[in-house]
Design a protein around this motif. Structure first.
Motif, PDB file in Angstrom:
ATOM      1  N   MET A  76       0.947  48.390  -7.007  1.00 46.46           N
ATOM      2  CA  MET A  76       1.863  47.288  -6.695  1.00 46.46           C
ATOM      3  C   MET A  76       2.200  47.261  -5.206  1.00 46.46           C
ATOM      4  N   ILE A  77       2.476  48.435  -4.641  1.00 50.05           N
ATOM      5  CA  ILE A  77       2.842  48.515  -3.222  1.00 50.05           C
ATOM      6  C   ILE A  77       1.679  48.058  -2.345  1.00 50.05           C
ATOM      7  N   VAL A  78       0.478  48.541  -2.642  1.00 46.01           N
ATOM      8  CA  VAL A  78      -0.691  48.177  -1.842  1.00 46.01           C
ATOM      9  C   VAL A  78      -1.010  46.692  -1.991  1.00 46.01           C
ATOM     10  N   ALA A  79      -0.878  46.160  -3.206  1.00 46.34           N
ATOM     11  CA  ALA A  79      -1.151  44.733  -3.424  1.00 46.34           C
ATOM     12  C   ALA A  79      -0.159  43.854  -2.656  1.00 46.34           C
ATOM     13  N   MET A  80       1.097  44.253  -2.648  1.00 49.76           N
ATOM     14  CA  MET A  80       2.098  43.483  -1.894  1.00 49.76           C
ATOM     15  C   MET A  80       1.796  43.516  -0.406  1.00 49.76           C
ATOM     16  N   ALA A  81       1.431  44.698   0.093  1.00 44.53           N
ATOM     17  CA  ALA A  81       1.114  44.810   1.514  1.00 44.53           C
ATOM     18  C   ALA A  81      -0.124  43.985   1.875  1.00 44.53           C
ATOM     19  N   ALA A  82      -1.108  43.969   0.976  1.00 43.99           N
ATOM     20  CA  ALA A  82      -2.360  43.263   1.252  1.00 43.99           C
ATOM     21  C   ALA A  82      -2.180  41.751   1.278  1.00 43.99           C
ATOM     22  N   HIS A  83      -1.216  41.229   0.505  1.00 41.65           N
ATOM     23  CA  HIS A  83      -1.094  39.769   0.360  1.00 41.65           C
ATOM     24  C   HIS A  83       0.213  39.212   0.923  1.00 41.65           C
ATOM     25  N   ALA A  84       0.948  40.040   1.646  1.00 43.12           N
ATOM     26  CA  ALA A  84       2.248  39.580   2.146  1.00 43.12           C
ATOM     27  C   ALA A  84       2.118  38.396   3.092  1.00 43.12           C
ATOM     28  N   ASN A  85       1.089  38.420   3.932  1.00 44.06           N
ATOM     29  CA  ASN A  85       0.977  37.386   4.975  1.00 44.06           C
ATOM     30  C   ASN A  85      -0.292  36.566   4.885  1.00 44.06           C
ATOM     31  N   GLN A  86      -0.938  36.580   3.728  1.00 43.71           N
ATOM     32  CA  GLN A  86      -2.132  35.756   3.580  1.00 43.71           C
ATOM     33  C   GLN A  86      -2.071  35.012   2.265  1.00 43.71           C
ATOM     34  N   PRO A  87      -2.478  33.745   2.272  1.00 43.56           N
ATOM     35  CA  PRO A  87      -2.415  32.940   1.046  1.00 43.56           C
ATOM     36  C   PRO A  87      -3.260  33.558  -0.065  1.00 43.56           C
ATOM     37  N   CYS A  88      -2.765  33.477  -1.266  1.00 45.53           N
ATOM     38  CA  CYS A  88      -3.536  33.960  -2.415  1.00 45.53           C
ATOM     39  C   CYS A  88      -3.257  33.051  -3.608  1.00 45.53           C
ATOM     40  N   ASP A  89      -4.245  32.890  -4.431  1.00 46.02           N
ATOM     41  CA  ASP A  89      -4.141  31.968  -5.554  1.00 46.02           C
ATOM     42  C   ASP A  89      -4.185  32.751  -6.869  1.00 46.02           C
ATOM     43  N   ASN A  90      -3.012  33.218  -7.276  1.00 46.79           N
ATOM     44  CA  ASN A  90      -2.869  33.906  -8.562  1.00 46.79           C
ATOM     45  C   ASN A  90      -3.896  35.032  -8.744  1.00 46.79           C
ATOM     46  N   ILE A  91      -3.964  35.926  -7.790  1.00 50.85           N
ATOM     47  CA  ILE A  91      -4.876  37.061  -7.903  1.00 50.85           C
ATOM     48  C   ILE A  91      -4.353  38.037  -8.952  1.00 50.85           C
ATOM     49  N   ILE A  92      -5.243  38.507  -9.814  1.00 52.91           N
ATOM     50  CA  ILE A  92      -4.858  39.412 -10.892  1.00 52.91           C
ATOM     51  C   ILE A  92      -5.523  40.770 -10.680  1.00 52.91           C
ATOM     52  N   TYR A  93      -4.701  41.810 -10.710  1.00 50.81           N
ATOM     53  CA  TYR A  93      -5.206  43.175 -10.606  1.00 50.81           C
ATOM     54  C   TYR A  93      -4.976  43.903 -11.926  1.00 50.81           C
ATOM     55  N   GLN A  94      -6.055  44.257 -12.571  1.00 48.40           N
ATOM     56  CA  GLN A  94      -5.987  45.038 -13.805  1.00 48.40           C
ATOM     57  C   GLN A  94      -5.926  46.517 -13.419  1.00 48.40           C
ATOM     58  N   VAL A  95      -4.867  47.202 -13.829  1.00 52.61           N
ATOM     59  CA  VAL A  95      -4.685  48.605 -13.470  1.00 52.61           C
ATOM     60  C   VAL A  95      -4.821  49.449 -14.733  1.00 52.61           C
ATOM     61  N   GLY A  96      -5.975  50.075 -14.886  1.00 50.06           N
ATOM     62  CA  GLY A  96      -6.242  50.878 -16.075  1.00 50.06           C
ATOM     63  C   GLY A  96      -7.368  51.847 -15.806  1.00 50.06           C
ATOM     64  N   SER A  97      -7.899  52.425 -16.878  1.00 52.12           N
ATOM     65  CA  SER A  97      -8.918  53.463 -16.717  1.00 52.12           C
ATOM     66  C   SER A  97     -10.155  53.243 -17.576  1.00 52.12           C
ATOM     67  N   SER A  98     -10.177  52.209 -18.393  1.00 56.10           N
ATOM     68  CA  SER A  98     -11.222  52.088 -19.410  1.00 56.10           C
ATOM     69  C   SER A  98     -12.618  51.885 -18.851  1.00 56.10           C
ATOM     70  N   VAL A  99     -12.749  51.355 -17.639  1.00 56.71           N
ATOM     71  CA  VAL A  99     -14.066  51.142 -17.045  1.00 56.71           C
ATOM     72  C   VAL A  99     -14.480  52.344 -16.198  1.00 56.71           C
ATOM     73  N   ARG A 100     -13.577  52.814 -15.348  1.00 58.87           N
ATOM     74  CA  ARG A 100     -13.956  53.811 -14.342  1.00 58.87           C
ATOM     75  C   ARG A 100     -13.766  55.255 -14.797  1.00 58.87           C
TER      76      ARG A 100
END
Length: 249
Positions: A76-100
């Motif tokens: 959450m912290i990194v996502a907020m920092a990454a998108h604080a000053n740049q436009p984004c259109d409903n970007i979704i980050y799935q945070v889990g372990s099932s793939v990796r």
């Protein structure tokens, strides 16, 4: 529905959506194993450790998608920092372990058995609770037959005997009835997930991790890569001890 509402009302505010899977106790921060209350799979661990869970329903090869709480917070912290000053259109980050770094219900069964065999809980009589590996049945029909033959018929007979002997066996009857209801309630609660075959695409989250690393963000501090987790070490040395310490106390 919540995501749709936020997307509709956000106007010119940058919106980032984080979708965590089953959130478990902390991996490292603020300290290992911290958890508040009995959450999701912890109901199974606590019930098993107390000797209430001897059989269950599910596919042992199915993936159980879990992620420690501090991984979610860091993402959450990194996502907020990454998108604080740049436009984004409903970007979704799935945070889990099932793939990796997938973990399976078979692993949970094994970790629980190994932990509570070496470090059993103490019952109200001051004696250690002996556990056996949970019998896992592969479909609802088999589970219902097992419960009927193994427990429900005996419970009905005990009810008649208890009535005939003027409630002499009331304590035994109530204890068995509570255990049966506990198992049935957990089965109904978890049944939609116990045979779930899917995994959750976290490509956006992986891109966020790579972008954070390239931009100089200290990824050893803001860690959220599930590949870092050794599940055996985590459950045996961090998560289950954390549940016992901070929930059961």
């Amino acid at each position: 529905m919540g995501e749709m509402v936020m997307g509709h009302l956000k106007e010119n505010v940058n919106l980032v959506i984080i979708r965590p899977t089953i959130v478990t106790s902390t991996y490292k921060e603020p300290f290992p194993g911290w958890v508040e209350g009995v959450r999701t799979i912890d109901s199974l661990a606590v019930g098993y450790g107390k000797g209430k869970l001897t059989c269950f329903l599910g596919d042992l090869n199915a993936v159980v998608d879990v992620i420690p709480a501090d991984f979610v917070v860091n993402s959450m912290i990194v996502a907020m920092a990454a998108h604080a000053n740049q436009p984004c259109d409903n970007i979704i980050y799935q945070v889990g372990s099932s793939v990796r770094n997938p973990m399976r219900y078979r692993n949970l069964q094994d970790f629980g058995f190994r932990y509570f065999t070496k470090k059993p809980l103490i019952n109200k009589d001051g004696k250690p609770v002996k556990v056996r590996k949970v019998l896992v049945l592969g479909d609802m029909a088999s589970f219902q037959r097992y419960m009927a033959v193994r427990y429900l018929l005996f419970l009905k007979g005990l009810e008649w005997v208890n009535t005939a002997f003027c409630q002499y066996f009331q304590g035994m009857y109530l204890d068995l009835n509570r255990k049966i209801k506990f198992v049935m309630r957990l089965v109904e609660l978890y049944r939609p997930y116990l045979f779930f075959k899917g995994v959750f695409d976290d490509l956006n989250t992986e891109r966020l991790r790579l972008a954070a690393k390239e931009s100089g963000i200290e990824t050893d501090i803001f860690y959220f890569d599930p590949k870092l987790i050794n599940w055996e070490e985590y459950f045996l040395n961090i998560h289950i001890p954390g549940v016992i310490k901070y929930v059961l106390k």
